[in-house]
Write a protein that holds these residues in place. Structure first.
Motif, PDB file in Angstrom:
ATOM      1  N   TYR A  25      71.207  58.621  24.540  1.00 31.57           N
ATOM      2  CA  TYR A  25      70.820  60.015  24.926  1.00 31.57           C
ATOM      3  C   TYR A  25      71.804  60.953  24.222  1.00 31.57           C
ATOM      4  O   TYR A  25      71.331  62.191  23.936  1.00 31.57           O
ATOM      5  N   SER A  26      73.186  60.611  24.092  1.00 31.19           N
ATOM      6  CA  SER A  26      73.856  61.643  23.228  1.00 31.19           C
ATOM      7  C   SER A  26      73.537  61.769  22.037  1.00 31.19           C
ATOM      8  O   SER A  26      73.559  62.974  21.350  1.00 31.19           O
ATOM      9  N   LEU A  27      72.944  60.766  21.194  1.00 32.31           N
ATOM     10  CA  LEU A  27      72.582  60.726  20.109  1.00 32.31           C
ATOM     11  C   LEU A  27      71.108  61.661  19.823  1.00 32.31           C
ATOM     12  O   LEU A  27      71.018  62.360  18.746  1.00 32.31           O
ATOM     13  N   TYR A  28      70.519  61.503  20.648  1.00 34.07           N
ATOM     14  CA  TYR A  28      69.161  62.218  20.979  1.00 34.07           C
ATOM     15  C   TYR A  28      69.476  63.813  21.017  1.00 34.07           C
ATOM     16  O   TYR A  28      68.727  64.596  20.299  1.00 34.07           O
ATOM     17  N   THR A  29      70.318  63.812  21.801  1.00 33.16           N
ATOM     18  CA  THR A  29      70.776  65.427  22.018  1.00 33.16           C
ATOM     19  C   THR A  29      71.193  65.901  20.646  1.00 33.16           C
ATOM     20  O   THR A  29      71.108  67.101  20.429  1.00 33.16           O
ATOM     21  N   LEU A  30      72.074  65.303  20.068  1.00 34.00           N
ATOM     22  CA  LEU A  30      72.666  65.936  18.890  1.00 34.00           C
ATOM     23  C   LEU A  30      71.608  66.131  17.764  1.00 34.00           C
ATOM     24  O   LEU A  30      71.737  67.236  17.197  1.00 34.00           O
ATOM     25  N   VAL A  31      70.837  64.956  17.477  1.00 30.73           N
ATOM     26  CA  VAL A  31      69.800  65.149  16.526  1.00 30.73           C
ATOM     27  C   VAL A  31      68.977  66.389  16.850  1.00 30.73           C
ATOM     28  O   VAL A  31      68.245  67.149  16.079  1.00 30.73           O
ATOM     29  N   MET A  32      68.314  66.477  18.071  1.00 29.43           N
ATOM     30  CA  MET A  32      67.368  67.549  18.549  1.00 29.43           C
ATOM     31  C   MET A  32      68.015  68.826  18.644  1.00 29.43           C
ATOM     32  O   MET A  32      67.269  69.995  18.427  1.00 29.43           O
ATOM     33  N   VAL A  33      69.347  68.972  18.713  1.00 32.80           N
ATOM     34  CA  VAL A  33      70.085  70.454  18.813  1.00 32.80           C
ATOM     35  C   VAL A  33      70.229  70.721  17.118  1.00 32.80           C
ATOM     36  O   VAL A  33      70.273  71.854  16.953  1.00 32.80           O
ATOM     37  N   LEU A  34      70.604  69.896  16.188  1.00 37.17           N
ATOM     38  CA  LEU A  34      71.011  70.309  15.070  1.00 37.17           C
ATOM     39  C   LEU A  34      69.606  70.193  14.147  1.00 37.17           C
ATOM     40  O   LEU A  34      69.853  70.990  13.303  1.00 37.17           O
ATOM     41  N   MET A  35      68.665  69.822  14.379  1.00 39.44           N
ATOM     42  CA  MET A  35      67.651  69.648  13.597  1.00 39.44           C
ATOM     43  C   MET A  35      66.783  71.199  13.404  1.00 39.44           C
ATOM     44  O   MET A  35      66.744  71.491  12.335  1.00 39.44           O
ATOM     45  N   PRO A  36      66.744  71.890  14.500  1.00 37.04           N
ATOM     46  CA  PRO A  36      66.333  73.214  14.212  1.00 37.04           C
ATOM     47  C   PRO A  36      67.055  74.173  13.795  1.00 37.04           C
ATOM     48  O   PRO A  36      66.857  75.152  13.083  1.00 37.04           O
ATOM     49  N   LEU A  37      68.469  73.583  13.819  1.00 37.56           N
ATOM     50  CA  LEU A  37      69.725  74.641  13.055  1.00 37.56           C
ATOM     51  C   LEU A  37      69.637  74.304  11.586  1.00 37.56           C
ATOM     52  O   LEU A  37      70.072  75.288  10.904  1.00 37.56           O
ATOM     53  N   ALA A  38      69.027  73.255  11.093  1.00 37.21           N
ATOM     54  CA  ALA A  38      68.997  73.050   9.586  1.00 37.21           C
ATOM     55  C   ALA A  38      67.973  73.821   8.821  1.00 37.21           C
ATOM     56  O   ALA A  38      67.921  73.870   7.647  1.00 37.21           O
ATOM     57  N   THR A  39      67.023  74.393   9.791  1.00 41.09           N
ATOM     58  CA  THR A  39      66.031  75.439   8.865  1.00 41.09           C
ATOM     59  C   THR A  39      66.494  76.672   8.643  1.00 41.09           C
ATOM     60  O   THR A  39      65.630  77.572   7.864  1.00 41.09           O
ATOM     61  N   ASN A  40      67.707  77.064   9.346  1.00 42.12           N
ATOM     62  CA  ASN A  40      68.338  78.446   8.805  1.00 42.12           C
ATOM     63  C   ASN A  40      67.351  79.445   9.450  1.00 42.12           C
ATOM     64  O   ASN A  40      67.742  80.647   9.066  1.00 42.12           O
ATOM     65  N   SER A  41      66.742  79.244  10.512  1.00 44.57           N
ATOM     66  CA  SER A  41      65.850  80.054  11.126  1.00 44.57           C
ATOM     67  C   SER A  41      66.244  79.973  12.452  1.00 44.57           C
ATOM     68  O   SER A  41      65.641  79.080  13.417  1.00 44.57           O
ATOM     69  N   ILE A  42      66.786  81.022  13.436  1.00 41.11           N
ATOM     70  CA  ILE A  42      67.083  80.892  14.777  1.00 41.11           C
ATOM     71  C   ILE A  42      66.202  81.564  15.521  1.00 41.11           C
ATOM     72  O   ILE A  42      66.009  81.762  16.735  1.00 41.11           O
ATOM     73  N   ASN A  43      65.115  81.981  14.929  1.00 46.31           N
ATOM     74  CA  ASN A  43      64.104  82.767  15.802  1.00 46.31           C
ATOM     75  C   ASN A  43      63.174  81.787  16.761  1.00 46.31           C
ATOM     76  O   ASN A  43      62.887  80.743  16.107  1.00 46.31           O
ATOM     77  N   SER A  44      63.067  82.190  17.916  1.00 42.74           N
ATOM     78  CA  SER A  44      62.422  81.322  18.893  1.00 42.74           C
ATOM     79  C   SER A  44      63.041  79.781  19.151  1.00 42.74           C
ATOM     80  O   SER A  44      62.258  78.875  19.288  1.00 42.74           O
ATOM     81  N   ILE A  45      64.445  79.820  18.711  1.00 40.17           N
ATOM     82  CA  ILE A  45      64.845  78.410  19.090  1.00 40.17           C
ATOM     83  C   ILE A  45      64.916  77.883  20.211  1.00 40.17           C
ATOM     84  O   ILE A  45      65.019  76.538  20.488  1.00 40.17           O
ATOM     85  N   SER A  46      64.796  78.613  21.488  1.00 39.04           N
ATOM     86  CA  SER A  46      64.997  78.187  22.634  1.00 39.04           C
ATOM     87  C   SER A  46      63.623  77.256  22.989  1.00 39.04           C
ATOM     88  O   SER A  46      63.684  76.285  23.796  1.00 39.04           O
ATOM     89  N   ARG A  47      62.425  77.482  22.396  1.00 35.45           N
ATOM     90  CA  ARG A  47      61.442  76.689  22.713  1.00 35.45           C
ATOM     91  C   ARG A  47      61.630  75.208  22.207  1.00 35.45           C
ATOM     92  O   ARG A  47      60.988  74.115  22.364  1.00 35.45           O
ATOM     93  N   TYR A  48      62.229  75.084  20.843  1.00 36.82           N
ATOM     94  CA  TYR A  48      62.508  73.873  20.318  1.00 36.82           C
ATOM     95  C   TYR A  48      63.501  73.136  21.352  1.00 36.82           C
ATOM     96  O   TYR A  48      63.662  71.821  21.146  1.00 36.82           O
ATOM     97  N   TYR A  49      64.398  73.662  21.746  1.00 38.50           N
ATOM     98  CA  TYR A  49      65.239  73.237  22.800  1.00 38.50           C
ATOM     99  C   TYR A  49      64.709  72.669  24.261  1.00 38.50           C
ATOM    100  O   TYR A  49      65.275  72.194  25.035  1.00 38.50           O
ATOM    101  N   LEU A  50      63.590  72.964  24.242  1.00 38.97           N
ATOM    102  CA  LEU A  50      62.856  72.334  25.522  1.00 38.97           C
ATOM    103  C   LEU A  50      62.670  70.824  25.757  1.00 38.97           C
ATOM    104  O   LEU A  50      62.709  70.465  26.921  1.00 38.97           O
ATOM    105  N   ILE A  51      62.655  70.435  24.476  1.00 35.10           N
ATOM    106  CA  ILE A  51      62.368  68.936  24.756  1.00 35.10           C
ATOM    107  C   ILE A  51      63.906  68.249  24.750  1.00 35.10           C
ATOM    108  O   ILE A  51      63.849  66.880  24.761  1.00 35.10           O
ATOM    109  N   VAL A  52      64.936  68.929  24.789  1.00 28.49           N
ATOM    110  CA  VAL A  52      66.104  68.156  25.015  1.00 28.49           C
ATOM    111  C   VAL A  52      66.361  67.746  26.491  1.00 28.49           C
ATOM    112  O   VAL A  52      67.266  68.682  27.219  1.00 28.49           O
ATOM    113  N   PHE A  53      65.806  67.062  27.111  1.00 27.61           N
ATOM    114  CA  PHE A  53      65.823  66.468  28.349  1.00 27.61           C
ATOM    115  C   PHE A  53      67.349  65.958  28.877  1.00 27.61           C
ATOM    116  O   PHE A  53      67.678  66.250  30.032  1.00 27.61           O
ATOM    117  N   PRO A  54      68.152  65.536  28.107  1.00 29.19           N
ATOM    118  CA  PRO A  54      69.377  65.017  28.337  1.00 29.19           C
ATOM    119  C   PRO A  54      70.374  66.298  28.999  1.00 29.19           C
ATOM    120  O   PRO A  54      71.098  65.900  29.823  1.00 29.19           O
TER     121      PRO A  54
END
Length: 98
Positions: A25-54
């Motif tokens: 679960y911790s590794l899933y959280t780490l990957v799902m939090v860092l993946m949208p940050l790798a795009t250099n665009s933080i617009n509407s990032i909260s919708r990407y974090y909806l799938i971080v169920f841990p």
């Protein structure tokens, strides 16, 4: 501003998950939090974090330990008021979030 707050909160959830949850679960959280940050665009990032169920698992475990009524009431009232405020902004078409 909202996107920065969400990023900081989910980075804190990531650190917290390594202490309290199983490693998968911790590794899933780490990957799902860092993946949208790798795009250099933080617009509407909260919708990407909806799938971080841990993160929600951590909140549920925290609210059910110790003084259940106070922590449960805190989380329930916080999320209900945020839902009401964001719904009002959405209905009125105000640009608080992207």
């Amino acid at each position: 501003l909202l996107n920065i707050i969400v990023i900081v909160a989910f980075l804190a959830f990531t650190i917290w998950s390594f202490r309290r949850l199983p490693m998968i679960y911790s590794l899933y959280t780490l990957v799902m939090v860092l993946m949208p940050l790798a795009t250099n665009s933080i617009n509407s990032i909260s919708r990407y974090y909806l799938i971080v169920f841990p993160a929600m698992i951590l909140l549920a475990r925290w609210s059910s330990s110790g003084k259940r009524s106070k922590r449960d009431f805190l989380i329930t009232s916080l999320f209900a008021s945020l839902l009401a405020v964001f719904m009002i902004f959405f209905v009125l078409g105000l640009p608080i979030i992207a």
